[in-house]
Design a protein around this motif. Sequence first.
Motif, PDB file in Angstrom:
ATOM      1  N   GLY A  97     -45.658  37.679 -11.028  1.00 36.24           N
ATOM      2  CA  GLY A  97     -45.371  36.561 -10.008  1.00 36.24           C
ATOM      3  C   GLY A  97     -43.703  36.465  -9.847  1.00 36.24           C
ATOM      4  N   PHE A  98     -42.756  37.744  -8.912  1.00 37.43           N
ATOM      5  CA  PHE A  98     -41.740  37.772  -9.058  1.00 37.43           C
ATOM      6  C   PHE A  98     -41.432  36.989  -7.257  1.00 37.43           C
ATOM      7  CE2 PHE A  98     -39.199  39.041 -11.216  1.00 37.43           C
ATOM      8  CZ  PHE A  98     -38.938  40.611 -11.672  1.00 37.43           C
ATOM      9  N   THR A  99     -40.044  35.883  -6.933  1.00 31.93           N
ATOM     10  CA  THR A  99     -40.420  35.153  -6.503  1.00 31.93           C
ATOM     11  C   THR A  99     -39.181  36.222  -5.150  1.00 31.93           C
ATOM     12  OG1 THR A  99     -38.572  33.892  -7.329  1.00 31.93           O
ATOM     13  CG2 THR A  99     -41.018  33.215  -6.443  1.00 31.93           C
ATOM     14  N   SER A 100     -38.601  34.954  -4.812  1.00 30.24           N
ATOM     15  CA  SER A 100     -37.334  35.774  -3.731  1.00 30.24           C
ATOM     16  C   SER A 100     -36.002  36.066  -4.399  1.00 30.24           C
ATOM     17  CB  SER A 100     -37.491  35.451  -2.255  1.00 30.24           C
ATOM     18  OG  SER A 100     -37.498  33.922  -2.183  1.00 30.24           O
ATOM     19  N   GLY A 101     -35.396  36.227  -4.259  1.00 28.85           N
ATOM     20  CA  GLY A 101     -33.645  36.683  -4.903  1.00 28.85           C
ATOM     21  C   GLY A 101     -33.930  37.373  -6.099  1.00 28.85           C
ATOM     22  N   TYR A 102     -32.805  37.270  -6.766  1.00 28.79           N
ATOM     23  CA  TYR A 102     -31.920  38.157  -7.707  1.00 28.79           C
ATOM     24  C   TYR A 102     -32.255  37.853  -9.368  1.00 28.79           C
ATOM     25  CZ  TYR A 102     -30.400  40.396  -3.829  1.00 28.79           C
ATOM     26  OH  TYR A 102     -30.362  40.271  -2.264  1.00 28.79           O
ATOM     27  N   TYR A 103     -32.629  38.488 -10.400  1.00 26.88           N
ATOM     28  CA  TYR A 103     -32.290  38.313 -11.673  1.00 26.88           C
ATOM     29  C   TYR A 103     -32.058  39.291 -12.611  1.00 26.88           C
ATOM     30  CZ  TYR A 103     -37.266  35.835 -10.394  1.00 26.88           C
ATOM     31  OH  TYR A 103     -38.012  35.195  -9.627  1.00 26.88           O
ATOM     32  N   ALA A 104     -31.744  38.533 -13.812  1.00 31.32           N
ATOM     33  CA  ALA A 104     -30.748  39.709 -14.887  1.00 31.32           C
ATOM     34  C   ALA A 104     -31.732  39.704 -15.309  1.00 31.32           C
ATOM     35  CB  ALA A 104     -29.566  38.950 -15.399  1.00 31.32           C
ATOM     36  N   ILE A 105     -32.856  41.250 -15.836  1.00 38.66           N
ATOM     37  CA  ILE A 105     -33.364  40.995 -16.769  1.00 38.66           C
ATOM     38  C   ILE A 105     -33.069  41.819 -17.691  1.00 38.66           C
ATOM     39  CG2 ILE A 105     -36.145  42.296 -16.992  1.00 38.66           C
ATOM     40  CD1 ILE A 105     -35.780  42.417 -14.268  1.00 38.66           C
ATOM     41  N   GLY A 106     -33.063  41.728 -19.302  1.00 37.27           N
ATOM     42  CA  GLY A 106     -32.925  41.608 -20.054  1.00 37.27           C
ATOM     43  C   GLY A 106     -34.166  42.759 -21.559  1.00 37.27           C
ATOM     44  N   TRP A 107     -33.501  43.493 -21.990  1.00 36.99           N
ATOM     45  CA  TRP A 107     -34.392  43.446 -23.131  1.00 36.99           C
ATOM     46  C   TRP A 107     -33.114  42.651 -24.618  1.00 36.99           C
ATOM     47  CZ3 TRP A 107     -38.979  45.353 -23.661  1.00 36.99           C
ATOM     48  CH2 TRP A 107     -39.724  46.671 -22.827  1.00 36.99           C
ATOM     49  N   CYS A 163     -29.031  44.997 -20.770  1.00 31.18           N
ATOM     50  CA  CYS A 163     -29.972  43.717 -19.051  1.00 31.18           C
ATOM     51  C   CYS A 163     -29.374  45.222 -18.238  1.00 31.18           C
ATOM     52  CB  CYS A 163     -28.304  42.969 -18.964  1.00 31.18           C
ATOM     53  SG  CYS A 163     -28.378  41.952 -17.896  1.00 31.18           S
ATOM     54  N   LEU A 164     -29.952  44.273 -16.977  1.00 31.30           N
ATOM     55  CA  LEU A 164     -30.314  44.947 -15.830  1.00 31.30           C
ATOM     56  C   LEU A 164     -29.659  43.851 -14.784  1.00 31.30           C
ATOM     57  CD1 LEU A 164     -32.286  47.916 -14.657  1.00 31.30           C
ATOM     58  CD2 LEU A 164     -32.163  45.537 -12.960  1.00 31.30           C
ATOM     59  N   ARG A 165     -29.074  44.213 -14.074  1.00 30.73           N
ATOM     60  CA  ARG A 165     -29.259  42.682 -12.424  1.00 30.73           C
ATOM     61  C   ARG A 165     -29.496  43.772 -11.246  1.00 30.73           C
ATOM     62  NH1 ARG A 165     -25.103  42.050 -16.315  1.00 30.73           N
ATOM     63  NH2 ARG A 165     -24.695  44.103 -15.905  1.00 30.73           N
ATOM     64  N   THR A 166     -31.201  43.463 -10.954  1.00 32.23           N
ATOM     65  CA  THR A 166     -32.111  43.554  -9.670  1.00 32.23           C
ATOM     66  C   THR A 166     -30.866  43.118  -8.066  1.00 32.23           C
ATOM     67  OG1 THR A 166     -32.833  41.280  -9.251  1.00 32.23           O
ATOM     68  CG2 THR A 166     -33.258  42.998 -10.304  1.00 32.23           C
ATOM     69  N   ILE A 167     -29.957  42.859  -8.436  1.00 28.32           N
ATOM     70  CA  ILE A 167     -28.697  42.464  -7.467  1.00 28.32           C
ATOM     71  C   ILE A 167     -28.183  44.053  -6.759  1.00 28.32           C
ATOM     72  CG2 ILE A 167     -26.515  41.617  -8.620  1.00 28.32           C
ATOM     73  CD1 ILE A 167     -26.324  40.041  -6.054  1.00 28.32           C
ATOM     74  N   ASP A 168     -27.264  44.489  -7.477  1.00 27.79           N
ATOM     75  CA  ASP A 168     -27.010  45.869  -7.657  1.00 27.79           C
ATOM     76  C   ASP A 168     -27.919  46.956  -8.416  1.00 27.79           C
ATOM     77  OD1 ASP A 168     -23.527  44.742  -9.388  1.00 27.79           O
ATOM     78  OD2 ASP A 168     -25.502  45.210 -10.049  1.00 27.79           O
TER      79      ASP A 168
END
Length: 124
Positions: free
Chosen positions: A26-36, A50-55
């Motif tokens: 269900g991802f939509t457009s844009g960027y996310y921070a994804i964390g464990w 943490c991982l940031r999808t923008i970079d």
Amino acid sequence: QLQLVESGGGLVQPGGSLNLSCAAVGFTSGYYAIGWFRQAPGKEREGVSCLRTIDGSTNYAEFVEGRFTISRDNAKNTVYLEMNRLKPEDTAVYYCAAERTNYGTCHYSGMEYWGSGTLVTVSS
């Protein structure tokens, strides 16, 4: 609505390895921070990585000490947490979470979406 599903937990001996997966639907457009995050019995939930999808930038909690690696497979919409040299104190339920943001820091209070967790037990 973004849904996150963790897998890969289990029982492992001290010094062993596990690779956790977080599949996102269900991802939509844009960027996310994804964390464990993880929560051990009787303790508060704490951030692991943490991982940031923008970079693709990442960061880790101090207790990781170079043992864990967070990564992503964009084609599979999946984020991984490779855990090596596991210790008994790593025993916890591990959660994946996401926040729609460009440069978020994966602070617990800011995460919008959470998985249900996967149990990691490190024991001989």
